[in-house]
Design a protein around this motif. Sequence first.
Motif, PDB file in Angstrom:
ATOM      1  N   PHE A  23      70.995 137.113  40.263  1.00 35.87           N
ATOM      2  CA  PHE A  23      71.489 136.430  39.070  1.00 35.87           C
ATOM      3  C   PHE A  23      71.196 137.283  37.840  1.00 35.87           C
ATOM      4  CE2 PHE A  23      70.445 132.773  41.868  1.00 35.87           C
ATOM      5  CZ  PHE A  23      71.688 132.159  41.897  1.00 35.87           C
ATOM      6  N   PHE A  31      67.603 138.634  38.424  1.00 37.29           N
ATOM      7  CA  PHE A  31      66.689 137.764  39.159  1.00 37.29           C
ATOM      8  C   PHE A  31      67.179 137.709  40.605  1.00 37.29           C
ATOM      9  CE2 PHE A  31      66.211 136.410  34.819  1.00 37.29           C
ATOM     10  CZ  PHE A  31      64.860 136.070  34.706  1.00 37.29           C
ATOM     11  N   SER A  33      67.353 136.061  44.026  1.00 38.27           N
ATOM     12  CA  SER A  33      67.106 134.840  44.780  1.00 38.27           C
ATOM     13  C   SER A  33      67.133 135.194  46.254  1.00 38.27           C
ATOM     14  CB  SER A  33      68.176 133.800  44.446  1.00 38.27           C
ATOM     15  OG  SER A  33      67.937 132.619  45.168  1.00 38.27           O
ATOM     16  N   THR A  37      60.609 131.324  49.412  1.00 38.73           N
ATOM     17  CA  THR A  37      60.374 130.385  48.315  1.00 38.73           C
ATOM     18  C   THR A  37      58.988 129.760  48.437  1.00 38.73           C
ATOM     19  OG1 THR A  37      61.290 128.553  49.583  1.00 38.73           O
ATOM     20  CG2 THR A  37      62.818 129.748  48.160  1.00 38.73           C
ATOM     21  N   ASP A  39      56.634 126.212  48.075  1.00 40.93           N
ATOM     22  CA  ASP A  39      56.895 124.869  48.607  1.00 40.93           C
ATOM     23  C   ASP A  39      57.776 124.039  47.678  1.00 40.93           C
ATOM     24  OD1 ASP A  39      55.541 125.321  50.881  1.00 40.93           O
ATOM     25  OD2 ASP A  39      53.767 124.142  50.378  1.00 40.93           O
ATOM     26  N   ASP A  40      57.717 124.318  46.377  1.00 41.68           N
ATOM     27  CA  ASP A  40      58.520 123.512  45.459  1.00 41.68           C
ATOM     28  C   ASP A  40      59.934 124.063  45.285  1.00 41.68           C
ATOM     29  OD1 ASP A  40      58.189 125.718  43.885  1.00 41.68           O
ATOM     30  OD2 ASP A  40      57.336 124.676  42.169  1.00 41.68           O
ATOM     31  N   GLY A  41      60.287 125.074  46.082  1.00 40.26           N
ATOM     32  CA  GLY A  41      61.649 125.588  46.057  1.00 40.26           C
ATOM     33  C   GLY A  41      61.877 126.727  45.076  1.00 40.26           C
ATOM     34  N   ASP A  42      60.904 126.989  44.231  1.00 42.17           N
ATOM     35  CA  ASP A  42      61.073 128.130  43.329  1.00 42.17           C
ATOM     36  C   ASP A  42      60.944 129.415  44.138  1.00 42.17           C
ATOM     37  OD1 ASP A  42      61.405 126.400  41.264  1.00 42.17           O
ATOM     38  OD2 ASP A  42      59.402 126.644  40.424  1.00 42.17           O
ATOM     39  N   ASN A  43      61.804 130.377  43.804  1.00 39.10           N
ATOM     40  CA  ASN A  43      61.780 131.638  44.543  1.00 39.10           C
ATOM     41  C   ASN A  43      60.499 132.409  44.314  1.00 39.10           C
ATOM     42  OD1 ASN A  43      65.169 131.734  44.167  1.00 39.10           O
ATOM     43  ND2 ASN A  43      64.256 132.304  46.106  1.00 39.10           N
TER      44      ASN A  43
ATOM     45  N   PRO B 104      64.920 131.560  39.321  1.00 39.76           N
ATOM     46  CA  PRO B 104      65.877 130.830  40.160  1.00 39.76           C
ATOM     47  C   PRO B 104      65.141 129.791  41.008  1.00 39.76           C
ATOM     48  CG  PRO B 104      65.862 133.202  40.669  1.00 39.76           C
ATOM     49  CD  PRO B 104      64.698 132.933  39.797  1.00 39.76           C
ATOM     50  N   HIS B 105      65.895 128.877  41.553  1.00 37.40           N
ATOM     51  CA  HIS B 105      65.310 127.822  42.376  1.00 37.40           C
ATOM     52  C   HIS B 105      66.229 127.568  43.564  1.00 37.40           C
ATOM     53  CE1 HIS B 105      63.466 123.959  43.439  1.00 37.40           C
ATOM     54  NE2 HIS B 105      64.707 123.545  43.616  1.00 37.40           N
ATOM     55  N   VAL B 106      65.632 127.143  44.669  1.00 35.16           N
ATOM     56  CA  VAL B 106      66.420 126.795  45.855  1.00 35.16           C
ATOM     57  C   VAL B 106      66.063 125.381  46.290  1.00 35.16           C
ATOM     58  CG1 VAL B 106      66.951 127.364  48.255  1.00 35.16           C
ATOM     59  CG2 VAL B 106      66.428 129.200  46.652  1.00 35.16           C
ATOM     60  N   LYS B 108      65.699 123.515  49.198  1.00 33.77           N
ATOM     61  CA  LYS B 108      65.628 124.026  50.566  1.00 33.77           C
ATOM     62  C   LYS B 108      66.256 123.101  51.598  1.00 33.77           C
ATOM     63  CE  LYS B 108      61.132 125.426  50.235  1.00 33.77           C
ATOM     64  NZ  LYS B 108      59.913 126.182  50.572  1.00 33.77           N
ATOM     65  N   ARG B 113      71.426 126.942  45.743  1.00 35.02           N
ATOM     66  CA  ARG B 113      70.623 127.782  44.860  1.00 35.02           C
ATOM     67  C   ARG B 113      70.966 127.509  43.407  1.00 35.02           C
ATOM     68  NH1 ARG B 113      72.262 131.235  48.788  1.00 35.02           N
ATOM     69  NH2 ARG B 113      74.014 131.942  47.536  1.00 35.02           N
ATOM     70  N   LEU B 114      69.909 127.488  42.582  1.00 34.23           N
ATOM     71  CA  LEU B 114      70.113 127.355  41.143  1.00 34.23           C
ATOM     72  C   LEU B 114      69.790 128.696  40.509  1.00 34.23           C
ATOM     73  CD1 LEU B 114      69.849 124.379  42.044  1.00 34.23           C
ATOM     74  CD2 LEU B 114      68.495 123.964  39.989  1.00 34.23           C
ATOM     75  N   PRO B 115      70.632 129.187  39.615  1.00 36.06           N
ATOM     76  CA  PRO B 115      70.304 130.436  38.902  1.00 36.06           C
ATOM     77  C   PRO B 115      69.135 130.181  37.951  1.00 36.06           C
ATOM     78  CG  PRO B 115      72.266 129.433  37.986  1.00 36.06           C
ATOM     79  CD  PRO B 115      71.896 128.596  39.169  1.00 36.06           C
ATOM     80  N   HIS B 121      62.985 119.068  38.061  1.00 33.61           N
ATOM     81  CA  HIS B 121      62.522 118.734  39.410  1.00 33.61           C
ATOM     82  C   HIS B 121      62.250 117.232  39.502  1.00 33.61           C
ATOM     83  CE1 HIS B 121      61.276 122.719  41.230  1.00 33.61           C
ATOM     84  NE2 HIS B 121      61.502 123.093  39.974  1.00 33.61           N
ATOM     85  N   LEU B 131      58.079 118.632  53.959  1.00 33.89           N
ATOM     86  CA  LEU B 131      56.892 119.482  53.929  1.00 33.89           C
ATOM     87  C   LEU B 131      55.656 118.757  54.447  1.00 33.89           C
ATOM     88  CD1 LEU B 131      57.425 121.171  50.467  1.00 33.89           C
ATOM     89  CD2 LEU B 131      57.588 122.251  52.702  1.00 33.89           C
ATOM     90  N   ARG B 134      52.488 120.257  56.046  1.00 29.51           N
ATOM     91  CA  ARG B 134      51.563 121.110  55.290  1.00 29.51           C
ATOM     92  C   ARG B 134      50.326 120.312  54.888  1.00 29.51           C
ATOM     93  NH1 ARG B 134      54.564 125.270  52.921  1.00 29.51           N
ATOM     94  NH2 ARG B 134      56.247 125.763  54.346  1.00 29.51           N
ATOM     95  N   TRP B 137      51.214 119.539  49.849  1.00 28.39           N
ATOM     96  CA  TRP B 137      52.587 119.919  49.614  1.00 28.39           C
ATOM     97  C   TRP B 137      53.068 119.529  48.230  1.00 28.39           C
ATOM     98  CZ3 TRP B 137      53.747 115.120  48.658  1.00 28.39           C
ATOM     99  CH2 TRP B 137      53.408 114.091  49.534  1.00 28.39           C
ATOM    100  N   GLU B 138      54.190 120.109  47.885  1.00 23.82           N
ATOM    101  CA  GLU B 138      54.850 119.763  46.637  1.00 23.82           C
ATOM    102  C   GLU B 138      56.036 118.891  47.011  1.00 23.82           C
ATOM    103  OE1 GLU B 138      53.358 120.960  44.134  1.00 23.82           O
ATOM    104  OE2 GLU B 138      52.400 122.805  44.780  1.00 23.82           O
ATOM    105  N   ASP B 140      58.171 117.652  44.992  1.00 23.61           N
ATOM    106  CA  ASP B 140      59.237 117.670  43.986  1.00 23.61           C
ATOM    107  C   ASP B 140      60.079 118.933  44.108  1.00 23.61           C
ATOM    108  OD1 ASP B 140      57.432 119.519  43.057  1.00 23.61           O
ATOM    109  OD2 ASP B 140      57.562 118.903  40.958  1.00 23.61           O
ATOM    110  N   GLY B 141      60.363 119.303  45.343  1.00 27.56           N
ATOM    111  CA  GLY B 141      61.125 120.537  45.574  1.00 27.56           C
ATOM    112  C   GLY B 141      62.606 120.424  45.275  1.00 27.56           C
TER     113      GLY B 141
END
Lengths: 262, 173
Positions: A23, A31, A33, A37, A39-43, B104-106, B108, B113-115, B121, B131, B134, B137-138, B140-141
């Motif tokens: 990105f 960035f 991607s 990742t 656990d919270d989905g952030d890369n 960026p965020h995914v 899962k 995918r988010l740029p 969240h 999760l 684990r 865990w988080e 709020d993914g």
Amino acid sequence: MTDDAADLTQLLKSAWCDSFEAFPGADGELFLSTPFTYDDGDNLPVVLEFHGGTWTLTDRGDAVARLGYDDEFSFTPALEEVARRVIAAGGHSLQADLVISNDYPDLPSVYDIADFVRTVAQVGALPALRERQSQLRFVEDAVKAVSDAVAPANQVLNWHPEEEDGALFKTDAKLVTEDGEDVYLWLVGDSSKAERSMTSALEYRRWGLEGRSMLGVRLDSLGATTRRRAVRVFNDDVVSIQPDDPGPLIERLGDLRIPLVA
Amino acid sequence: MAGSGWPVLPDAAAQRLIDLPKRVAADWRQVLLNPPIADRQFRKTRLYLGGEEEAGPVRGELFLYSRLRKDEEEPRRTYTFGLGLRDRVGRDYRLLRCNGPSHPHVNKVEGDRLPPVCHVHRITERYQLHLAHRPKWEGDGFAIISRPYAGPDDALTDLASLVNIEVEEALFA
């Protein structure tokens, strides 16, 4: 089975490749991607920058910063040293502002990027070393106690002989007695450090360094065999210390006529 | 009970906590925008809201929190403002948070995918269960793209709206 393998290969190739994306950022950086990742989905943070003909992979400080998301986690100087070694082992460097980065003359290859991600991931595992962290904190506290107790002119912390660069045979403190005798002090809270300390003390002797080698150790952290060897290597100059009680060690330094501050 | 030993917070219970009116002191923005606790990279703080909330199998105290990168040049991108619940044994459930566009965020579970744009969240049952194997865990993914924030102050305004924050009138104003 052969068909299954081919199908799975195709499926993985497609899904795996689809999970990568670059990105563009506001400042011309990219960035990356990836499927890696938190656990919270952030890369896992991987940013590719290009400045003055050099490509740089950087995490922009996020790998270490994420450790601080856990309020119970403390990024102590000792743990920073562990992180620095882990990062250096991956061929990257940790800057003073806790940014992991690496420069490349050409566009980094997929393997360069994968290596970088691996290193970032390894930093993320540091909280799992909490037990190790408590041992490191024990050593840090003991070093501070010694540093506070001994006259500044009579101590050099993290000393190493000129024979090497300090990477292998560093002592926690070189102290000097009133009679000018050197005392090499190692402070130990686990077997691994005990082994390194013994190796260092033996090397000092082999190099003909004059002075006394001494071990301040949390004895319950060592196995029986390591304890016996330590007593032999350090010629009984082994002082048992407990967390939060450096008293016996400081007393012993006083006995050796190392000047103490009031 | 999830495999991790953390009780799963049901979606409806989480949404009730998010919607609950939250009374905060007049200086709440100031506190969250200028957190008193700092490490080498970030400033952060928590504002506990008092009382105890019951949400399905979870009971605890709500808190607002913030985390901002220190000394970041304008335009600032690295910040988080959120609402959490600390349960009786000290486990934190992050219910909702507004993030700056620093990464960026995914999602899962869905695979989308988010740029690196501003995003919000939210805790969800499905992410908690995803999760649950684990030890910690988080939940709020899951995140969605939010409106673009002009900066931390704007993100905090969005949080105030999303989690129903009401500022207490000063008693002797």
